[in-house]
Design a protein around this motif. Structure first.
Motif, PDB file in Angstrom:
ATOM      1  N   GLN A  49     -10.024   7.381  -1.735  1.00 49.17           N
ATOM      2  CA  GLN A  49      -9.189   6.259  -2.153  1.00 49.17           C
ATOM      3  C   GLN A  49      -9.777   5.573  -3.374  1.00 49.17           C
ATOM      4  O   GLN A  49      -9.062   5.255  -4.328  1.00 49.17           O
ATOM      5  CB  GLN A  49      -9.011   5.248  -1.028  1.00 49.17           C
ATOM      6  CG  GLN A  49      -8.162   4.065  -1.491  1.00 49.17           C
ATOM      7  CD  GLN A  49      -7.628   3.226  -0.363  1.00 49.17           C
ATOM      8  OE1 GLN A  49      -7.549   3.705   0.763  1.00 49.17           O
ATOM      9  NE2 GLN A  49      -7.242   2.018  -0.677  1.00 49.17           N
TER      10      GLN A  49
ATOM     11  N   LYS B  32       0.846  -1.194   0.000  1.00 47.35           N
ATOM     12  CA  LYS B  32       0.000   0.000   0.000  1.00 47.35           C
ATOM     13  C   LYS B  32       0.876   1.237   0.000  1.00 47.35           C
ATOM     14  O   LYS B  32       1.967   1.248   0.571  1.00 47.35           O
ATOM     15  CB  LYS B  32      -0.910   0.033   1.233  1.00 47.35           C
ATOM     16  CG  LYS B  32      -1.874  -1.126   1.304  1.00 47.35           C
ATOM     17  CD  LYS B  32      -2.984  -0.948   0.321  1.00 47.35           C
ATOM     18  CE  LYS B  32      -3.985  -2.084   0.455  1.00 47.35           C
ATOM     19  NZ  LYS B  32      -5.110  -1.943  -0.401  1.00 47.35           N
ATOM     20  N   VAL B  33       0.390   2.300  -0.631  1.00 45.47           N
ATOM     21  CA  VAL B  33       1.085   3.571  -0.685  1.00 45.47           C
ATOM     22  C   VAL B  33       0.161   4.628  -0.092  1.00 45.47           C
ATOM     23  O   VAL B  33      -1.025   4.665  -0.422  1.00 45.47           O
ATOM     24  CB  VAL B  33       1.442   3.950  -2.141  1.00 45.47           C
ATOM     25  CG1 VAL B  33       2.065   5.323  -2.209  1.00 45.47           C
ATOM     26  CG2 VAL B  33       2.357   2.910  -2.754  1.00 45.47           C
ATOM     27  N   THR B  34       0.691   5.457   0.760  1.00 47.70           N
ATOM     28  CA  THR B  34      -0.079   6.540   1.353  1.00 47.70           C
ATOM     29  C   THR B  34       0.368   7.858   0.730  1.00 47.70           C
ATOM     30  O   THR B  34       1.572   8.131   0.649  1.00 47.70           O
ATOM     31  CB  THR B  34       0.143   6.592   2.876  1.00 47.70           C
ATOM     32  OG1 THR B  34      -0.212   5.331   3.428  1.00 47.70           O
ATOM     33  CG2 THR B  34      -0.690   7.686   3.516  1.00 47.70           C
ATOM     34  N   ILE B  35      -0.604   8.659   0.269  1.00 49.62           N
ATOM     35  CA  ILE B  35      -0.290   9.951  -0.324  1.00 49.62           C
ATOM     36  C   ILE B  35      -1.171  11.022   0.295  1.00 49.62           C
ATOM     37  O   ILE B  35      -2.202  10.724   0.892  1.00 49.62           O
ATOM     38  CB  ILE B  35      -0.476   9.940  -1.858  1.00 49.62           C
ATOM     39  CG1 ILE B  35      -1.934   9.636  -2.220  1.00 49.62           C
ATOM     40  CG2 ILE B  35       0.450   8.951  -2.515  1.00 49.62           C
ATOM     41  CD1 ILE B  35      -2.257   9.845  -3.669  1.00 49.62           C
ATOM     42  N   SER B  36      -0.781  12.260   0.119  1.00 49.57           N
ATOM     43  CA  SER B  36      -1.588  13.396   0.574  1.00 49.57           C
ATOM     44  C   SER B  36      -2.082  14.144  -0.648  1.00 49.57           C
ATOM     45  O   SER B  36      -1.318  14.384  -1.588  1.00 49.57           O
ATOM     46  CB  SER B  36      -0.754  14.341   1.434  1.00 49.57           C
ATOM     47  OG  SER B  36      -0.330  13.685   2.598  1.00 49.57           O
TER      48      SER B  36
ATOM     49  N   SER C  87      -7.717  18.578  -0.356  1.00 48.83           N
ATOM     50  CA  SER C  87      -9.079  18.076  -0.140  1.00 48.83           C
ATOM     51  C   SER C  87     -10.028  18.490  -1.261  1.00 48.83           C
ATOM     52  O   SER C  87     -10.896  17.706  -1.669  1.00 48.83           O
ATOM     53  CB  SER C  87      -9.619  18.533   1.217  1.00 48.83           C
ATOM     54  OG  SER C  87      -9.674  19.941   1.276  1.00 48.83           O
TER      55      SER C  87
ATOM     56  N   GLU D 273      -7.969   5.304  -7.059  1.00 42.94           N
ATOM     57  CA  GLU D 273      -7.756   3.998  -7.680  1.00 42.94           C
ATOM     58  C   GLU D 273      -8.417   3.930  -9.055  1.00 42.94           C
ATOM     59  O   GLU D 273      -7.825   3.411 -10.012  1.00 42.94           O
ATOM     60  CB  GLU D 273      -8.270   2.888  -6.780  1.00 42.94           C
ATOM     61  CG  GLU D 273      -7.352   2.618  -5.605  1.00 42.94           C
ATOM     62  CD  GLU D 273      -7.795   1.432  -4.766  1.00 42.94           C
ATOM     63  OE1 GLU D 273      -8.597   0.602  -5.242  1.00 42.94           O
ATOM     64  OE2 GLU D 273      -7.331   1.339  -3.621  1.00 42.94           O
TER      65      GLU D 273
ATOM     66  N   SER E 123     -15.347   7.338  -1.912  1.00 48.74           N
ATOM     67  CA  SER E 123     -14.251   7.750  -1.031  1.00 48.74           C
ATOM     68  C   SER E 123     -13.103   8.265  -1.894  1.00 48.74           C
ATOM     69  O   SER E 123     -12.988   7.910  -3.070  1.00 48.74           O
ATOM     70  CB  SER E 123     -13.763   6.574  -0.185  1.00 48.74           C
ATOM     71  OG  SER E 123     -13.046   5.650  -0.978  1.00 48.74           O
TER      72      SER E 123
END
Length: 67
Positions: A26, A3-7, A10, A30, A24
């Motif tokens: 995410q 998994k990769v977390t990004i910012s 908003s 995707e 969502s």
């Protein structure tokens, strides 16, 4: 699968969610990434990749056989 977390900003995430019809952020990201990859592979299938360009360049410069 890793998994990769990004910012993301908003507002950007909300706009992508609305355009993609996702529930969502995410899911939206995707969908966008999968679509991008499908388009890239489709273009590659139509135009070839960088290795094909070298092969085709060699073929264009060589004289045709039998002429």
């Amino acid at each position: 699968m890793a998994k990769v977390t990004i910012s993301l900003d908003s507002d950007l995430a909300i706009e992508v969610m609305l355009l993609a019809g996702a529930r969502s952020p995410q899911d939206a990201v995707e969908l966008i990434v999968r679509d991008y990859l499908e388009r890239g592979h489709g273009t590659e299938a139509r135009t070839g990749n960088a290795a094909d360009q070298d092969r085709l360049a060699d073929r264009r410069s060589a004289p045709e056989e039998g002429r």
